[in-house]
Design a protein around this motif. Sequence first.
Motif, PDB file in Angstrom:
ATOM      1  N   SER A 132       0.864  -1.366  -0.023  1.00 39.24           N
ATOM      2  CA  SER A 132       0.041   0.055   0.084  1.00 39.24           C
ATOM      3  C   SER A 132       0.768   1.377  -0.116  1.00 39.24           C
ATOM      4  N   ALA A 170      -5.086  -3.035   4.358  1.00 32.95           N
ATOM      5  CA  ALA A 170      -4.085  -2.280   3.405  1.00 32.95           C
ATOM      6  C   ALA A 170      -4.321  -2.575   1.925  1.00 32.95           C
ATOM      7  N   THR A 171      -4.794  -3.637   1.504  1.00 34.30           N
ATOM      8  CA  THR A 171      -5.066  -4.158   0.172  1.00 34.30           C
ATOM      9  C   THR A 171      -6.239  -4.185  -0.255  1.00 34.30           C
ATOM     10  N   ASN A 176      -6.673  -4.079  -3.848  1.00 36.96           N
ATOM     11  CA  ASN A 176      -5.545  -4.851  -4.874  1.00 36.96           C
ATOM     12  C   ASN A 176      -6.344  -5.907  -5.173  1.00 36.96           C
TER      13      ASN A 176
END
Length: 267
Positions: free
Chosen positions: A13, A55-56, A59
């Motif tokens: 991140s 954090a992802t 993604n």
Amino acid sequence: KPVFILACSSCCSIFEKHLPEISFVSLWEIFAQYGLPHNNKVSPKHSLSVHDACATRHNKKIHDSIREIAVLSGYEIQELKYSKERTKCCGYGGLVYYANREQSADFVKHRIEESNNDLLVYCAMCKDLLVDAGKRTFHILDLIFAEDMESVALRKMPTLSERHRNRAQLKIRLLREIWGEEPDMELEKQMDFRMIIPEKVKQLMEDRYILMEDIEKVIDNAKKNKERFFNPQEKSYLARLRLDNVTYWVEYEEKDEDILVKSVYSH
């Protein structure tokens, strides 16, 4: 330019947001693309639910890679209601674990109530907090490298002192084996006494963020410089030492070559 391979969700991140000029790929994408080590342990059919890292959350490549690795390892994925871009916090994000332990515990409790399945994570802190709350949880590396899946499912998180010692040992090994340098003597310093620390004191140290090496320094200073108070009724010593901006207090007894730590405090 070299491409960085990252295993940490927060690192991915940070690189994506603040270092766009640096190319990176997640370790999980590498495994998914090139295959798993030949000695990976394929599981009998076993359902897991993925707890995605905050954090992802956006993604998709990492989300897909984690699930592909699990399938390659013989697992079936049953998605949680809140996963991928809608994932919930494990209780550590934003350092809430340190700022508000009760709120953190609520986050963990709500998360583990979502499914009876074992959970699969790819963040070390997620695993630690979920396991600490009693939830069987695997890190993605457990699926690839663990020898005994039962033992790792509920393996407790290392203490602050254990984390610190592990980092020091890794630094020593890297210096010697990779860079051919001798480490700072302070990294390998050994005290001439052995500490006995009861579980309740260890928990006190965790709650107050006191490292084992801090306690060692207090006792070492007390023994060498006689900077301590003696309680004849308890037959124990009370010692203090200021390290940088923190003062540590330790109550202890001397038992031959051993030191029994009875209580610790810092301010």
